[in-house]
Design a protein around this motif. Structure first.
Motif, short mmCIF file in Angstrom:
data_model
loop_
_atom_site.label_atom_id
_atom_site.label_comp_id
_atom_site.label_asym_id
_atom_site.label_seq_id
_atom_site.Cartn_x
_atom_site.Cartn_y
_atom_site.Cartn_z
N ARG A 2 0.85 -1.18 0.00
CA ARG A 2 0.00 0.00 0.00
C ARG A 2 0.89 1.24 0.00
O ARG A 2 1.73 1.41 0.89
CB ARG A 2 -0.91 -0.01 1.22
CG ARG A 2 -1.68 -1.29 1.44
CD ARG A 2 -2.81 -1.44 0.44
NE ARG A 2 -3.95 -0.61 0.78
CZ ARG A 2 -5.06 -0.52 0.03
NH1 ARG A 2 -5.13 -1.19 -1.11
NH2 ARG A 2 -6.07 0.23 0.40
N ILE A 3 0.69 2.11 -0.99
CA ILE A 3 1.51 3.31 -1.14
C ILE A 3 0.60 4.51 -1.27
O ILE A 3 -0.36 4.50 -2.04
CB ILE A 3 2.45 3.20 -2.35
CG1 ILE A 3 3.38 2.01 -2.19
CG2 ILE A 3 3.27 4.48 -2.52
CD1 ILE A 3 4.26 1.73 -3.39
N GLY A 4 0.89 5.55 -0.51
CA GLY A 4 0.04 6.74 -0.53
C GLY A 4 0.83 8.00 -0.27
O GLY A 4 2.04 8.05 -0.44
N GLY A 20 -3.77 8.43 -7.38
CA GLY A 20 -3.77 6.98 -7.53
C GLY A 20 -3.22 6.31 -6.29
O GLY A 20 -2.54 5.29 -6.37
N ALA A 21 -3.53 6.87 -5.12
CA ALA A 21 -2.94 6.41 -3.85
C ALA A 21 -3.81 5.36 -3.18
O ALA A 21 -5.04 5.43 -3.22
CB ALA A 21 -2.74 7.60 -2.90
N ASP A 22 -3.14 4.40 -2.55
CA ASP A 22 -3.83 3.38 -1.75
C ASP A 22 -4.07 3.85 -0.32
O ASP A 22 -4.82 3.23 0.42
CB ASP A 22 -3.00 2.09 -1.67
CG ASP A 22 -2.66 1.53 -3.03
OD1 ASP A 22 -3.56 1.42 -3.87
OD2 ASP A 22 -1.48 1.20 -3.24
N ALA A 23 -3.36 4.92 0.07
CA ALA A 23 -3.40 5.38 1.45
C ALA A 23 -3.23 6.89 1.49
O ALA A 23 -2.64 7.48 0.58
CB ALA A 23 -2.30 4.71 2.27
N VAL A 24 -3.75 7.50 2.54
CA VAL A 24 -3.54 8.93 2.76
C VAL A 24 -3.18 9.18 4.21
O VAL A 24 -3.57 8.42 5.11
CB VAL A 24 -4.78 9.79 2.41
CG1 VAL A 24 -4.99 9.89 0.92
CG2 VAL A 24 -6.03 9.27 3.11
N VAL A 51 -9.40 3.17 0.83
CA VAL A 51 -8.15 3.89 1.07
C VAL A 51 -7.77 3.79 2.54
O VAL A 51 -8.60 4.05 3.41
CB VAL A 51 -8.29 5.38 0.65
CG1 VAL A 51 -7.02 6.16 1.00
CG2 VAL A 51 -8.60 5.50 -0.83
N ASP A 52 -6.54 3.38 2.81
CA ASP A 52 -6.07 3.31 4.19
C ASP A 52 -5.79 4.73 4.70
O ASP A 52 -5.20 5.55 3.99
CB ASP A 52 -4.78 2.49 4.29
CG ASP A 52 -5.01 1.03 3.94
OD1 ASP A 52 -6.17 0.58 3.99
OD2 ASP A 52 -4.01 0.34 3.63
N VAL A 53 -6.21 5.00 5.93
CA VAL A 53 -6.08 6.33 6.51
C VAL A 53 -5.06 6.30 7.66
O VAL A 53 -5.11 5.43 8.53
CB VAL A 53 -7.44 6.83 7.03
CG1 VAL A 53 -7.29 8.15 7.79
CG2 VAL A 53 -8.43 6.98 5.88
#
Length: 258
Positions: A2-4, A20-24, A51-53
């Protein structure tokens, strides 16, 4: 993998989509202020999103200091942010290791971290992992050098503290990135998150100035190697807005085999 990215808190899910992020990662309140975070109207959307927070605690928090006028409010604000972060479904709350002042006994700083976790337990417990982040500068920092990190984990490890490894901070703080994951895990037993940042400044500069991957003083292959070895999600806290961070995320995905 997971990359954000660290984004503006106004519309974090839109910001994730734009990159295009998987995480923020974002702040819930002014990072330089002492106000407790307010409830977010998008809390349910954040909790149910794919989206992972991650939430970053304010920079003003310093639970290590011997100054009661900073330490006690820091403990309370950390707990308030932990509760607010849990309310939006965050996977962790990142907080800097802090420091003591010149002339103070740094051993007390480590114990103040222990007392912070003990305080939170007495107040009902922490509802999500607290991820202590290594920092770039300061001769009296709690989590800049890994010899101090060892002393910190001796104090807080029993409470289940998590760790966030910032590659810019490590480089600027005087810790080589080669085999850094093994060295960190030998101390903490875990790496929960990587802050994947290049550095504008030279090794051991003590200066916390992030750059886009490949533009600064760090070989991006070392950042990629750390992500692979840690097998942890990564957040870029790099400049350039949507364009700069999208490029950094793409580079990490390509190189790390995501």
């Amino acid at each position: 993998m997971r990359i954000g990215a660290h984004v503006d808190p106004a519309e974090p899910l839109d910001a994730a989509a734009a990159r295009g992020a998987d995480a923020v990662q974002f702040f819930l309140a002014d990072p330089q202020g002492w106000k407790s975070p307010a409830a977010r109207p998008d809390a349910e959307a954040l909790k149910t999103s794919d989206v992972d927070v991650y939430i970053h605690a304010p920079y003003v928090i310093n639970v290590a200091t011997l100054n009661n006028r900073i330490r006690i409010p820091s403990r309370k604000l950390l707990l308030a942010h932990a509760r607010a972060a849990a309310a939006v479904g965050a996977k962790g709350l990142i907080v800097h290791g802090g420091h003591v002042n010149a002339g103070d006994d740094i051993a007390v700083g480590f114990d103040n971290w222990r007392k912070t976790f003990a305080y939170a337990e007495k107040e009902g417990g922490l509802p999500l992992p607290i991820l202590i982040e290594n920092t770039a500068g300061g001769d009296h920092a709690i989590a800049r050098r890994f010899d101090n990190l060892k002393r910190l984990w001796d104090a807080v490890g029993e409470f289940g503290a998590g760790f966030c490894l910032d590659t810019c901070h490590a480089h600027a703080g005087g810790e080589e990135l080669l085999d850094i994951v093994d060295r960190v895990k030998s101390i903490t037993g875990r790496i929960d998150l990587i802050h994947a940042n290049d550095s504008k400044d030279t090794f051991d500069s003590g200066r916390d100035r992030h750059d886009n991957l490949g533009n600064g003083k760090i070989d991006p292959e070392l950042v990629v190697a750390a992500i692979r070895a840690a097998d942890a999600p990564a957040i870029v806290e790099t400049p350039g807005g949507v364009e700069g961070q999208t490029a950094d995320i793409a580079l990490l995905r390509e190189k790390a085999g995501s």
